[in-house]
Design an enzyme around this catalytic site. Structure first.
Site, PDB file in Angstrom:
ATOM      1  N   CYS A  65      -3.418  -7.984  -1.896  1.00 19.09           N
ATOM      2  CA  CYS A  65      -4.954  -8.784  -2.080  1.00 19.09           C
ATOM      3  C   CYS A  65      -5.745  -7.611  -1.649  1.00 19.09           C
ATOM      4  CB  CYS A  65      -4.164  -9.579  -0.556  1.00 19.09           C
ATOM      5  SG  CYS A  65      -4.811  -8.580   1.110  1.00 19.09           S
ATOM      6  N   HIS A  98       8.644   8.753   6.471  1.00 18.42           N
ATOM      7  CA  HIS A  98       8.596   9.159   8.480  1.00 18.42           C
ATOM      8  C   HIS A  98       8.928   6.975   8.474  1.00 18.42           C
ATOM      9  CE1 HIS A  98       6.300  12.564   8.571  1.00 18.42           C
ATOM     10  NE2 HIS A  98       6.948  12.716   7.916  1.00 18.42           N
TER      11      HIS A  98
END
Length: 143
Positions: A65, A98
């Site tokens: 978006c 991570h």
């Protein structure tokens, strides 16, 4: 690998370029995005991508978006989803290494199409490191 993709009116050109890249590289695509530049509501598309992750229909997702914030907020309502707003390759890499992100959220108004493709490439080719990061990721979802 099946990739689910969704976008609002800010992202048809991005989606089409990314889908082209993915198909060229052997990925299967589930397309929930609009091909129109007419205004639509980003949650309608983001929910479908998140549901594909939750159901196992797709192993990774891409949502696009204008700012990526709205689609990120939407997909992150799902306990099994970790959507990461990424604007450069280092963030895309770290979101996988991570955080074990499974949906990349791309801001169409702040990246170019070549950048977006590079983000997707990095996101899909980077593995989760596990270890101490798994302990942290396991603490993210609310019950």
């Amino acid at each position: 690998m099946n990739i689910s993709i969704g976008n609002d009116h800010a992202g048809p050109a991005y989606k089409n370029a990314i889908v082209g890249y993915l198909k060229e590289n052997g990925y299967e695509i589930t397309n929930h995005g609009t091909d129109s530049f007419d205004s639509v509501d980003y949650p309608d598309f983001a929910h479908k991508v998140a549901q594909d992750i939750v159901s196992g229909k797709a192993s990774k997702g891409i949502v696009i978006c204008g700012s990526a914030q709205g689609v990120s907020m939407t997909v992150n309502k799902y306990k099994e989803v970790r959507g990461a707003v990424c604007w450069n390759k280092e963030i895309a890499q770290l979101s996988r290494e991570h955080n074990d992100a499974n949906i990349i959220c791309i801001p169409a108004r702040f990246t170019s199409i070549p950048q977006a493709i590079a983000l997707v490439k990095t996101f899909l080719e980077t593995d989760f490191e596990g270890g101490r990061h798994k302990r942290r990721v396991d603490k993210i979802a609310c019950s």
